[in-house]
Design a protein around this motif. Structure first.
Motif, mmCIF file in Angstrom:
data_model
loop_
_atom_site.group_PDB
_atom_site.id
_atom_site.type_symbol
_atom_site.label_atom_id
_atom_site.label_comp_id
_atom_site.label_asym_id
_atom_site.label_seq_id
_atom_site.Cartn_x
_atom_site.Cartn_y
_atom_site.Cartn_z
ATOM 1 N N UNK A 187 1.090 -59.001 -4.960
ATOM 2 C CA UNK A 187 0.009 -59.803 -5.527
ATOM 3 C C UNK A 187 -0.375 -59.231 -6.884
ATOM 4 N N UNK A 188 -0.819 -60.079 -7.819
ATOM 5 C CA UNK A 188 -1.209 -59.558 -9.136
ATOM 6 C C UNK A 188 -2.497 -58.755 -9.122
ATOM 7 N N UNK A 189 -3.285 -58.859 -8.045
ATOM 8 C CA UNK A 189 -4.536 -58.104 -7.917
ATOM 9 C C UNK A 189 -4.886 -58.024 -6.439
ATOM 10 N N UNK A 190 -5.623 -56.987 -6.001
ATOM 11 C CA UNK A 190 -5.952 -56.859 -4.582
ATOM 12 C C UNK A 190 -7.211 -57.619 -4.180
ATOM 13 N N UNK A 191 -7.474 -58.758 -4.797
ATOM 14 C CA UNK A 191 -8.547 -59.639 -4.341
ATOM 15 C C UNK A 191 -8.191 -61.074 -4.697
ATOM 16 N N UNK A 192 -8.893 -62.014 -4.082
ATOM 17 C CA UNK A 192 -8.468 -63.410 -4.101
ATOM 18 C C UNK A 192 -8.520 -64.039 -5.478
ATOM 19 N N UNK A 193 -9.600 -63.862 -6.215
ATOM 20 C CA UNK A 193 -9.838 -64.654 -7.424
ATOM 21 C C UNK A 193 -8.717 -64.505 -8.434
ATOM 22 N N UNK A 194 -8.444 -63.270 -8.865
ATOM 23 C CA UNK A 194 -7.393 -63.074 -9.859
ATOM 24 C C UNK A 194 -6.018 -63.381 -9.291
ATOM 25 N N UNK A 195 -5.829 -63.123 -8.008
ATOM 26 C CA UNK A 195 -4.515 -63.323 -7.408
ATOM 27 C C UNK A 195 -4.178 -64.804 -7.283
ATOM 28 N N UNK A 196 -5.093 -65.592 -6.714
ATOM 29 C CA UNK A 196 -4.816 -67.011 -6.517
ATOM 30 C C UNK A 196 -4.852 -67.776 -7.835
ATOM 31 N N UNK A 197 -5.734 -67.367 -8.756
ATOM 32 C CA UNK A 197 -5.701 -67.983 -10.080
ATOM 33 C C UNK A 197 -4.366 -67.703 -10.758
ATOM 34 N N UNK A 198 -3.852 -66.479 -10.591
ATOM 35 C CA UNK A 198 -2.543 -66.153 -11.149
ATOM 36 C C UNK A 198 -1.433 -66.966 -10.514
ATOM 37 N N UNK A 199 -1.510 -67.184 -9.219
ATOM 38 C CA UNK A 199 -0.521 -68.011 -8.535
ATOM 39 C C UNK A 199 -0.524 -69.426 -9.106
ATOM 40 N N UNK A 200 -1.708 -70.000 -9.300
ATOM 41 C CA UNK A 200 -1.805 -71.378 -9.775
ATOM 42 C C UNK A 200 -1.449 -71.512 -11.263
ATOM 43 N N UNK A 201 -1.717 -70.467 -12.052
ATOM 44 C CA UNK A 201 -1.453 -70.534 -13.493
ATOM 45 C C UNK A 201 -0.106 -69.934 -13.876
#
Length: 814
Positions: A311-325
């Motif tokens: 994952x790009x970060x160990x929490x949801x916000x940055x990780x899922x935003x990174x997945x979508x972007x």
């Protein structure tokens, strides 16, 4: 003084006893032992010397007044200590002077309490005195163990308070022991105390001077197992300058996503399943033998399984935003860069897909303001369900949408399903009642829901399904002494499962490191849709043919950056300048850092990290220093200060020097003269670095027309130990760009005497990232108007950190 030294020695032994098994090799253990001992013995000596000085003053007063100097010295400091214990986020985001002042105040409070015990006589009869001595020893053990086990890696001021209380318990026990056995007191002559203090001062100076060159020891001294030493290291961090990097940055940034050769199924349905906080090692396909995940394991057998996805970060916000972007979000936000607008969902909308997202609003928990455009656009989904359903109800909602899709003639559809159940608090208990077993029970529960979801979609839809399954981050179950997530870049928090299944995609286990941001472009490629122009992820279809992947993975958390290449993994702390290097093949648990043993490899990977950060800005190569400074790399402060001295104080350069917190830049800033915005930034930067000469200028900036200047001037005044007006604090609490700064402003509002502060804090209560800080600030204010809102929150929350803050705050509002 000798009593303080003995107290420090007792705590040093307690810390080392908990730490030494986590250290690899006797060379590291011995190095850590003497450095740990030097820190705690010196702290104890300082404590004892201060107590002796106060005692010297007290002996010159009449007997009835001899406790007065200690009481006057102890009262405000003990109040600060209590505030640190109750307000577990008090230091988060405060400037260095404020943090050091609180730590010193807590130590002074301990000295005062100890001296009060000495001068009020304590228990006078042998039996009560021995009971008191035994109680203090028990308290010492309990405080030390609580410090090591309770919220490890979280809430630094809370741990500082526990460490200080442990010092008090140890020193109090020594006072009583000296009364019980007078020979001990007679041995502590002033000459011996002075000699011991001088030796310890030399040892501490040697320790701090040589510490920057030993990455492994610096990391060990900040391990949560050595909790008291960790608190001292946090306080001393500004005195330990990072060693300069030995290699120049290597441009290792990611280019835009590119298509590779592989199967494509235009018009196929896309099903993306993400499971919050799911560790890869809890899937049978990844080695777990408990048969928790038969549905996921069966899915893994049908397509590509990536053994080392991150994952790009160990929490949801940055990780899922990174997945979508398709980009790394946290480094971009940290460096002040804009995020791409085009999401995975938007690309599919443009390609004629119906898009339906099923996710809770909690995924925007971190950096909610920076990600507000994504939240407000609802990630570009045409249909969305954002209620926090559990796994069975969420599955029902998705299948109802599939029925609607089938009834409309089955247009190609993108389903995103985010299961939240595995996130704490773990409610399921079918496998047992410990946190680890509850976590495993939640994993099994979601797997059953996934089986029903996939079976239901395949029964309802005729088009082929392209399925991606992963997680936004992992979860720590005390692997490195901590719990939950969002606190480290170790494997348990950033390594995630990643499965990719599609007709024509041959099953294969892929061992090369890959990133979660690769998943979006790969899903697009599998249905024949081009990726967004700024997506950086790789096309994972090439893995089916056995090659072509970048072979590296990256992640980011606050000041830390991770680089995995082959079996080698580097974790860099940009602010402290420490490196951790692990061989994941030989040491999958990341217990033995090799940064000191293999400095060439560590520096080579460090150069790749710095090159990645510099490459994000894609501008003039001469701007690399600015890129690294924007990323928070303290190594860039020297070069940036030279540039300011050479070319003048441009506003951004000056602001970055203040934020990097390198005291060596202060002389450069003092030599500059500027008006307008540059002059304002000079005053703010000098204030952040502790220069009290700019206080009048900062006070004038509190009346500036620009709101940003007002709240930033307030932050600089806070760093100088001043109390800015509440109006400026309100601005900072609402507008500061970083979460740490916003928390610091919230704390300041809790200390403010302005009656408007309570209303402002209540308005911030819905912000999940600030909620604990707001509760603590409301408790500190003691304003009864906050009681109804906190009582309602107490009835509806199950989060342990929120409940703990409420339990401390509500009694103060009665």
């Amino acid at each position: 003084m000798l009593g303080g030294i003995v107290a420090g020695g007792a705590l040093a032994l307690a810390d080392y006893g908990a730490l030494w098994l986590w250290l690899s090799g006797w060379d590291l253990r011995l190095d850590a032992l003497w450095r740990l001992g030097a820190l705690l013995l010196a702290a104890g000596a300082a404590l004892g010397a201060l107590g002796a000085a106060l005692d010297h003053v007290a002996t010159r007063l009449p007997p009835r007044l001899r406790a007065l100097p200690f009481a006057l010295a102890a009262a405000p400091a003990l109040a600060a200590l209590v505030q640190a214990a109750l307000g577990t986020r008090l230091l988060g985001g405060l400037g260095r002077p404020a943090a050091l002042a609180l730590h010193a105040g807590a130590q002074l409070g301990l000295v005062g309490a100890l001296a009060l015990l000495a001068h009020t006589g304590g228990p006078r009869r042998p039996l009560p005195r021995r009971l008191a001595l035994a109680s203090l020893l028990v308290a010492l053990v309990l405080l030390t163990k609580l410090d090591q086990r309770l919220f490890p890696r979280l809430y630094a001021p809370f741990h500082a308070a526990l460490a200080a209380a442990a010092f008090l318990a140890a020193a109090g026990a020594l006072v009583l022991a000296a009364r019980e056995w007078p020979r001990l007191a007679r041995a502590a002559t002033p000459r011996r105390a002075a000699a011991a203090g001088a030796v310890l001062a030399l040892l501490l100076a040697l320790d701090l001077a040589t510490l920057p060159g030993s990455h492994d020891v610096r990391v060990a001294l900040q391990d949560p197992h050595a909790s008291t030493t960790r608190s001292l290291m946090h306080a001393l961090a500004p005195l330990v300058r990072p060693a300069p990097p030995r290699a120049a940055p290597i441009d290792a940034g990611a280019a835009s996503a590119r298509w590779a050769e592989g199967p494509a199924l235009p018009g196929a349905h896309l099903v993306l399943v993400t499971i919050d906080a799911l560790r890869a090692d809890h899937l049978g396909a990844y080695g777990d033998r408990r048969e928790l995940t038969p549905a996921m394991d069966a899915l893994a057998g049908r397509g590509l399984l990536f053994e080392r996805a991150y994952a790009p970060a160990p929490h949801s916000s940055h990780s899922l935003a990174g997945l979508m972007l398709g980009v790394h979000v946290q480094p971009r936000l940290r460096q002040g860069l804009s995020l791409p607008r085009t999401t995975l969902t938007a690309r599919l909308n443009d390609a004629g897909y119906h898009t339906a997202g099923f996710y809770p609003d909690a995924i925007f928990h971190t950096d909610g303001d920076a990600l507000a455009p994504l939240r407000e656009r609802e990630l570009d989904f045409v249909r969305r369900e954002r209620r926090p359903f559990d796994a069975p109800r969420l599955t029902d909602a998705v299948l109802r949408e599939a029925d609607r899709v089938a009834a409309r003639g089955e247009p190609p559809t993108f389903f995103w399903v985010h299961y939240f159940d595995v996130h704490e608090p773990y409610r399921a208990d079918e496998l047992g009642d410990t946190p680890a077993l509850r976590y495993a029970s939640e994993v099994a529960r979601v797997d059953r829901a996934l089986a029903r979801l996939l079976e239901g979609l395949e029964a309802r839809l005729e088009r082929p399904l392209v399925i991606g399954l992963s997680a936004d981050h992992g979860e720590e179950l005390r692997d490195h002494g901590g719990v939950y997530h969002g606190s480290t870049l170790y494997e348990e928090q950033v390594r995630v499962p990643l499965l990719l299944v599609a007709p024509g995609l041959a099953p294969r286990r892929v061992t090369e490191p890959v990133e979660l941001i690769d998943l979006g472009p790969s899903l697009l490629a599998l249905v024949g849709v081009a990726p967004g122009p700024r997506m950086e992820g790789a096309d994972l279809r090439v893995a089916a043919a056995g090659g072509g992947l970048p072979g590296r993975a990256r992640a980011a958390l606050e000041d830390q950056r991770m680089w995995v290449e082959g079996d080698d993994k580097l974790i860099v702390d940009l602010r402290r300048g420490t490196l951790e290097l692990y061989d994941l093949a030989a040491d999958p648990g990341e217990r033995r850092s090799r940064a000191d043993a293999e400095p060439a490899l560590a520096e080579a990977l460090h150069a790749r990290v710095r090159g990645w950060l510099a490459s994000l800005e894609r501008g003039d190569p001469r701007e690399r220093v600015l890129a690294l400074a924007r990323a928070g790399d303290r190594h860039a402060a020297g070069a940036l200060a030279e540039r300011v001295a050479r070319e003048g104080p441009r506003p951004e350069w000056v602001r970055l020097l203040g934020e990097l917190g390198d005291d060596a830049a202060l002389e450069t800033l003092r030599a500059q003269r500027a008006e307008g915005r540059a002059g304002a930034e000079l005053a703010i930067a000098r204030g952040r670095l502790g220069d009290r000469a700019v206080r009048p200028a900062l006070e004038r900036l509190l009346r500036a027309e620009t709101p940003t200047l007002r709240w930033r001037a307030a932050a600089a005044l806070r760093a100088l130990g001043e109390r800015p007006p509440a109006s400026a604090l309100l601005l900072g609490a609402r507008r500061a760009s970083s979460l740490e700064e916003r928390r610091a402003f919230v704390t300041a509002l809790g200390e403010s005497e302005d009656p408007r502060a309570t209303g402002a804090l209540l308005a911030l209560l819905p912000d999940l990232r600030l909620r604990v800080s707001v509760i603590e600030a409301l408790g500190a204010r003691g304003d009864r108007r906050a009681q109804p809102a906190l009582a309602r929150l107490a009835r509806g929350t199950s989060r342990q950190d929120v409940r703990g803050a409420l339990d401390a705050a509500l009694p103060r509002l009665q």
